[in-house]
Design a protein around this motif. Structure first.
Motif: not given
Length: 285
Positions: A173-182, A83-87, A147-154
Motif C-alpha cells: 500500500x505504501x508502494x502504491x501511494x508513492x507510485x501514484x504520486x510520482x 528491501x532492494x527490490x522494494x526500493x 526510504x523512511x517507510x522502507x526502513x520502518x517496514x524493514x
C-alpha cells in the motif's frame, strides 16, 4: 471502498488509451527500457554480492555454530534483497519519469487534450531544464519519504508473524501511494501543484490512490512488466489527477462538444476545476 474500484478503473483506462494510440505508446517505452537495464544490473549485483555484504556487516556472528549462522545471515540476505527490490519498485517510476520527461510530458498533455471538453491541456509554461529540476527535486523528496517507510517496514519485518503477514501488505500500500504520486506528478506539475499540495490531495483520497497504485506496484514485480505498463500508467494517472482536481472529462460530460445532444463544437467551453492552487503552491526551483 468505492474509490478502490474507481482508482483501478483509471489504471485500466490508461492502458486502453495507449492501446488506441500506438505512436504515443511506442515513444513511452523507450525511457522504461533504458531504466530497466540500469536497475537489472543493480539487482544482479545485489544478488551476487549481497551475502558478502551481510557477512561483512555481522562480524559478531562469525563464531556462531551451524545452522544458526547460516540461517541468520541467509534471512538477512533475503531481507536485504527484498528491501532492494522494494526500493527498486519505488524509485523505478521516478527515475523513468526523469529519463523520459519530454516523452511523458507530451503523452500526458495529449491525454488531457483528448478527454478535456474543450480539447485543450494545461501547460506549465516553464522551460525544459526547469521542469527537469523540479521533477528531480520532488522525486528526491518523495524518495526520502519512501526510504523512511522502507526502513520502518524493514525493522517491523523482524516481528514474529506480523513481520511476515501484515508488514508486506502495508508495504504494498505504501508502494502504491508513492507510485501514484510520482505518476500523477507529470499532470499536476503542469498545473502548478507543488509536492506538498499533491500529497495533501492524495491523502484526502487514499483509497482512490491505493486502488490505482497498489495493483500497479504488484504488477511492477513481474519481470519487464513495468516497462510495458509505464505509458499506460502515465495516461491513467493523468485521468486520476483530473478526478482529484474535480476537472470535467469529455466522456463524463453529456453536454460536451460533439456528444449527442451536447453543445456545438464552436462553443467556447472552459473547464471549472473545484481545486485551484494558490500562488504559494506554484512550483519553483
Amino acid at each position: 471502498m468505492r474509490d478502490l474500484g474507481v482508482g483501478f478503473g483509471y489504471l485500466l483506462k490508461g492502458q486502453r488509451w495507449v492501446a488506441r494510440h500506438g505512436r504515443q505508446y511506442g515513444f513511452g517505452l523507450l525511457p522504461g527500457l533504458i531504466t530497466l537495464v540500469l536497475y537489472a544490473a543493480a539487482l544482479v549485483a545485489l544478488a551476487l554480492w549481497g551475502a558478502d555484504a551481510v557477512s561483512w556487516a555481522t562480524p559478531f556472528a562469525d563464531d556462531w555454530g551451524s545452522p544458526w549462522q547460516g540461517l541468520f545471515r541467509g534471512f538477512l540476505t533475503a531481507v536485504l534483497f527484498a528491501l532492494g527490490l522494494l526500493l527498486a519498485v519505488l524509485t523505478f517510476t521516478a527515475v523513468t519519469l526523469l529519463v523520459g520527461q519530454p516523452f511523458y510530458e507530451n503523452l500526458s498533455e495529449t491525454v488531457d487534450a483528448d478527454v478535456s471538453p474543450d480539447g485543450t491541456a494545461p501547460r506549465s509554461g516553464l522551460p525544459l531544464w526547469r521542469e527537469l529540476w523540479i521533477s528531480a527535486r520532488d522525486s528526491l523528496r518523495v524518495l526520502v519519504r519512501a526510504a523512511l517507510w522502507g526502513v520502518l517496514l524493514f525493522a517491523l519485518g523482524f516481528l514474529p508473524f506480523v513481520g511476515q503477514t501484515v508488514v508486506p501488505v502495508i508495504g504494498f500500500f505504501v508502494t502504491g501511494f508513492f507510485l501514484t504520486e510520482e505518476l500523477a506528478a507529470v499532470a499536476l506539475q503542469r498545473r502548478g501543484v507543488e509536492l506538498r499540495a499533491r500529497l495533501t490531495l492524495f491523502r484526502s483520497r487514499k483509497t482512490l490512490v491505493w486502488g490505482f497504485g497498489t495493483p500497479l506496484g504488484l504488477a511492477f514485480l513481474v519481470p519487464f512488466a513495468a516497462v510495458f505498463l509505464m505509458p499506460g500508467a502515465v495516461a491513467g494517472a493523468t485521468l486520476l489527477a483530473r478526478d482529484l482536481l474535480g476537472e470535467e472529462s469529455a466522456a463524463d460530460d453529456p453536454a460536451a462538444p460533439g456528444a449527442p445532444g451536447g453543445r456545438p463544437d464552436t462553443e467556447d467551453v472552459t473547464p471549472r476545476p473545484r481545486y485551484s492552487p494558490s500562488p504559494s503552491s506554484r512550483s519553483s526551483p
